[in-house]
Scaffold this motif. Structure first.
Motif, PDB file in Angstrom:
ATOM      1  N   PRO A  54      -1.860  -4.290   6.492  1.00 14.06           N
ATOM      2  CA  PRO A  54      -2.675  -5.090   7.407  1.00 14.06           C
ATOM      3  C   PRO A  54      -2.880  -4.420   8.763  1.00 14.06           C
ATOM      4  N   ARG A  55      -1.897  -3.628   9.205  1.00 14.34           N
ATOM      5  CA  ARG A  55      -2.017  -2.950  10.499  1.00 14.34           C
ATOM      6  C   ARG A  55      -3.201  -1.993  10.537  1.00 14.34           C
ATOM      7  N   LEU A  56      -3.656  -1.557   9.370  1.00 19.44           N
ATOM      8  CA  LEU A  56      -4.805  -0.648   9.292  1.00 19.44           C
ATOM      9  C   LEU A  56      -6.068  -1.395   8.880  1.00 19.44           C
ATOM     10  N   GLY A  57      -6.029  -2.714   9.036  1.00 17.53           N
ATOM     11  CA  GLY A  57      -7.201  -3.529   8.745  1.00 17.53           C
ATOM     12  C   GLY A  57      -7.513  -3.662   7.275  1.00 17.53           C
ATOM     13  N   GLY A  58      -6.565  -3.263   6.413  1.00 15.14           N
ATOM     14  CA  GLY A  58      -6.805  -3.343   4.980  1.00 15.14           C
ATOM     15  C   GLY A  58      -7.800  -2.325   4.475  1.00 15.14           C
ATOM     16  N   ASN A  59      -8.120  -1.308   5.307  1.00 15.56           N
ATOM     17  CA  ASN A  59      -9.159  -0.340   4.948  1.00 15.56           C
ATOM     18  C   ASN A  59      -8.612   1.011   4.525  1.00 15.56           C
ATOM     19  N   GLU A  60      -7.315   1.211   4.626  1.00 15.84           N
ATOM     20  CA  GLU A  60      -6.733   2.513   4.325  1.00 15.84           C
ATOM     21  C   GLU A  60      -5.504   2.326   3.441  1.00 15.84           C
ATOM     22  N   ARG A  61      -5.359   3.206   2.470  1.00 17.97           N
ATOM     23  CA  ARG A  61      -4.231   3.119   1.544  1.00 17.97           C
ATOM     24  C   ARG A  61      -3.066   3.991   2.006  1.00 17.97           C
ATOM     25  N   LYS A  62      -1.868   3.480   1.806  1.00 16.86           N
ATOM     26  CA  LYS A  62      -0.644   4.225   2.067  1.00 16.86           C
ATOM     27  C   LYS A  62       0.293   4.033   0.869  1.00 16.86           C
ATOM     28  N   GLY A  63       1.220   4.959   0.694  1.00 14.40           N
ATOM     29  CA  GLY A  63       2.217   4.810  -0.351  1.00 14.40           C
ATOM     30  C   GLY A  63       3.126   3.636  -0.050  1.00 14.40           C
ATOM     31  N   VAL A  64       3.491   2.876  -1.078  1.00 18.30           N
ATOM     32  CA  VAL A  64       4.276   1.662  -0.846  1.00 18.30           C
ATOM     33  C   VAL A  64       5.581   1.968  -0.123  1.00 18.30           C
TER      34      VAL A  64
ATOM     35  N   ALA B 254       5.986   4.034   2.182  1.00 11.75           N
ATOM     36  CA  ALA B 254       5.677   4.321   3.583  1.00 11.75           C
ATOM     37  C   ALA B 254       5.292   3.049   4.323  1.00 11.75           C
ATOM     38  N   THR B 255       5.519   1.900   3.689  1.00  7.61           N
ATOM     39  CA  THR B 255       5.156   0.607   4.273  1.00  7.61           C
ATOM     40  C   THR B 255       6.275  -0.400   4.025  1.00  7.61           C
ATOM     41  N   ARG B 256       6.061  -1.611   4.553  1.00 12.51           N
ATOM     42  CA  ARG B 256       6.963  -2.724   4.268  1.00 12.51           C
ATOM     43  C   ARG B 256       6.275  -3.772   3.396  1.00 12.51           C
ATOM     44  N   ALA B 257       5.320  -3.326   2.619  1.00  7.66           N
ATOM     45  CA  ALA B 257       4.560  -4.220   1.751  1.00  7.66           C
ATOM     46  C   ALA B 257       5.475  -4.943   0.767  1.00  7.66           C
ATOM     47  N   THR B 258       5.029  -6.083   0.295  1.00  9.15           N
ATOM     48  CA  THR B 258       5.848  -6.903  -0.605  1.00  9.15           C
ATOM     49  C   THR B 258       5.842  -6.395  -2.041  1.00  9.15           C
ATOM     50  N   PHE B 259       4.808  -5.677  -2.438  1.00 10.99           N
ATOM     51  CA  PHE B 259       4.666  -5.274  -3.848  1.00 10.99           C
ATOM     52  C   PHE B 259       5.438  -3.986  -4.116  1.00 10.99           C
ATOM     53  N   ARG B 260       6.770  -4.146  -4.220  1.00 13.13           N
ATOM     54  CA  ARG B 260       7.680  -3.011  -4.354  1.00 13.13           C
ATOM     55  C   ARG B 260       8.336  -3.009  -5.729  1.00 13.13           C
ATOM     56  N   PRO B 261       8.802  -1.847  -6.204  1.00 14.57           N
ATOM     57  CA  PRO B 261       9.416  -1.798  -7.534  1.00 14.57           C
ATOM     58  C   PRO B 261      10.561  -2.789  -7.733  1.00 14.57           C
ATOM     59  N   ASN B 262      11.396  -2.986  -6.703  1.00 12.13           N
ATOM     60  CA  ASN B 262      12.511  -3.926  -6.834  1.00 12.13           C
ATOM     61  C   ASN B 262      12.324  -5.184  -5.988  1.00 12.13           C
ATOM     62  N   ALA B 263      11.162  -5.310  -5.355  1.00 15.02           N
ATOM     63  CA  ALA B 263      10.821  -6.513  -4.573  1.00 15.02           C
ATOM     64  C   ALA B 263      11.892  -6.872  -3.551  1.00 15.02           C
ATOM     65  N   ILE B 264      12.485  -5.858  -2.917  1.00 18.25           N
ATOM     66  CA  ILE B 264      13.535  -6.089  -1.924  1.00 18.25           C
ATOM     67  C   ILE B 264      12.983  -5.847  -0.519  1.00 18.25           C
ATOM     68  N   GLY B 265      13.295  -6.757   0.390  1.00 22.13           N
ATOM     69  CA  GLY B 265      12.892  -6.619   1.777  1.00 22.13           C
ATOM     70  C   GLY B 265      14.094  -6.725   2.693  1.00 22.13           C
ATOM     71  N   MET B 266      13.864  -6.474   3.984  1.00 20.74           N
ATOM     72  CA  MET B 266      14.935  -6.596   4.964  1.00 20.74           C
ATOM     73  C   MET B 266      14.357  -7.108   6.271  1.00 20.74           C
ATOM     74  N   SER B 267      15.173  -7.879   6.994  1.00 26.89           N
ATOM     75  CA  SER B 267      14.770  -8.426   8.284  1.00 26.89           C
ATOM     76  C   SER B 267      15.971  -8.423   9.217  1.00 26.89           C
ATOM     77  N   ALA B 268      15.721  -8.017  10.457  1.00 24.59           N
ATOM     78  CA  ALA B 268      16.735  -8.144  11.507  1.00 24.59           C
ATOM     79  C   ALA B 268      16.418  -9.409  12.286  1.00 24.59           C
ATOM     80  N   VAL B 269      17.322 -10.378  12.291  1.00 18.76           N
ATOM     81  CA  VAL B 269      17.061 -11.679  12.908  1.00 18.76           C
ATOM     82  C   VAL B 269      18.194 -12.054  13.855  1.00 18.76           C
ATOM     83  N   LYS B 270      17.917 -13.000  14.713  1.00 18.19           N
ATOM     84  CA  LYS B 270      18.918 -13.467  15.669  1.00 18.19           C
ATOM     85  C   LYS B 270      19.846 -14.485  15.008  1.00 18.19           C
ATOM     86  N   LEU B 271      21.142 -14.305  15.229  1.00 20.13           N
ATOM     87  CA  LEU B 271      22.141 -15.259  14.730  1.00 20.13           C
ATOM     88  C   LEU B 271      22.479 -16.219  15.869  1.00 20.13           C
ATOM     89  N   GLU B 272      22.112 -17.485  15.699  1.00 16.34           N
ATOM     90  CA  GLU B 272      22.308 -18.470  16.765  1.00 16.34           C
ATOM     91  C   GLU B 272      23.550 -19.329  16.565  1.00 16.34           C
TER      92      GLU B 272
END
Length: 234
Positions: A78-88, A90-108
Motif C-alpha cells: 500500500p505504501r507504493l499505492g498498489g502500483n508496484e510489486r515487491k517480493g513478499v 521484502a514487505t510486511r504483507a499478510t499473504f506469507r508462506p506461514n502467515a506469521i506477523g509481528m507487532s511491537a505494542v505498548k504494555l499498559e
C-alpha cells in the motif's frame, strides 16, 4: 523441509472487528486498546512473571483472517499505492508462506479477573480474535537500530486527511462512557486513510463503513476530508 506444529498461547480481544480500517503498522493509533487473553494452558502468572518491568513487547501472531488464501511471491505494498510489486519477504504483507506477523505494542498492565489472565495493550494493529503464538520483551538498546534504513517504507506514513464529526455523532460519543478515547480513536483511524489505494485516486464523494468495538460507524470522504455521519450500536 520439516513441518512444525505451533499452538496459540492466547488470542487478541481487539476493537478492530474487520480487516478494513486496521492501521498498517502498530502504534500508529495509540488509542487502539486491546487485551491478550491467555489460553487455558498458559493462564498462569508464572508464564509472565517479570513482564511488567517492560514498557513494550513483541507479539508474534498468525494472520488468521487471510491464512486460508495462501501466499504470493510478489505483492503490491500500500505504501507504493498498489502500483508496484515487491517480493513478499521484502514487505510486511499478510499473504506469507506461514502467515506469521509481528507487532511491537505498548504494555499498559496485567489483569487477572474471574480466573482469566490478560495483558492490557495499546497501539494495537490486530484483528479481533488474532491468535498469538509468542511474546517477547522489546529491548530498546537492541531492537531500536538508530542507523537502520527501511527502503520504500523509510518514513512514517503521513496523510493530510482531516476529520469532522456531525453534531449528532459528537453528542452520541460524548454520552457513552465505556470508551473515553472513542472520538480520538475514530479520528486517528481515519487520519491514516484506510481506503484501498485505487479508491484514493478517484474524485468525488465516497461513503464507507467500519466496525470499531461494538459500534457501526459511517463516514464520507471528499478529497482529503472525512465527515463521520453516523454511529450506532451493532
Amino acid at each position: 523441509m520439516s513441518d512444525y506444529s505451533i499452538s496459540a498461547i492466547g488470542h487478541i480481544q481487539s476493537p478492530y472487528k474487520q480487516k478494513f480500517a486496521i492501521p498498517r503498522q502498530p502504534r500508529l493509533v495509540p488509542e487502539a486498546k486491546a487485551k491478550l487473553i491467555f489460553a487455558p494452558e498458559f493462564n498462569r502468572e508464572e508464564f509472565i512473571r517479570g513482564i511488567d518491568e517492560f514498557t513494550h513487547i513483541w507479539l508474534l501472531f498468525r494472520f488468521h483472517g487471510t491464512a486460508d488464501k495462501g501466499f504470493s511471491a510478489m505483492v503490491r505494498p500500500p505504501r507504493l499505492g498498489g502500483n508496484e510489486r515487491k517480493g513478499v519477504f521484502a514487505t510486511r504483507a499478510t499473504f506469507r508462506p506461514n502467515a506469521i506477523g509481528m507487532s511491537a505494542v505498548k504494555l499498559e498492565g496485567i489483569e487477572y479477573k474471574n480466573g482469566q489472565l490478560s495483558l492490557l495493550l495499546a497501539g494495537i494493529d490486530l484483528l479481533d480474535g488474532t491468535p498469538i503464538i509468542d511474546i517477547k520483551p522489546y529491548l530498546p538498546y537492541s531492537d531500536a537500530m538508530q542507523d537502520a534504513s527501511a527502503g520504500f517504507a523509510d518514513t512514517r506514513p503521513e496523510t493530510q486527511m482531516s476529520v469532522e464529526f456531525t453534531p449528532e455523532v459528537t453528542y452520541f460519543i460524548e454520552q457513552q462512557t465505556q470508551h473515553p478515547d472513542l472520538l480520538n480513536f475514530i479520528s486517528n483511524v481515519l487520519k491514516q486513510d484506510p481506503r484501498p489505494a485505487y479508491k484514493k485516486q478517484k474524485d468525488g464523494e465516497q461513503s464507507y463503513g467500519m466496525t470499531l468495538y461494538d459500534y457501526n460507524i459511517r463516514w464520507q470522504v471528499n478529497g482529503e476530508h472525512n465527515v463521520v455521519t453516523s454511529i450506532e450500536k451493532s
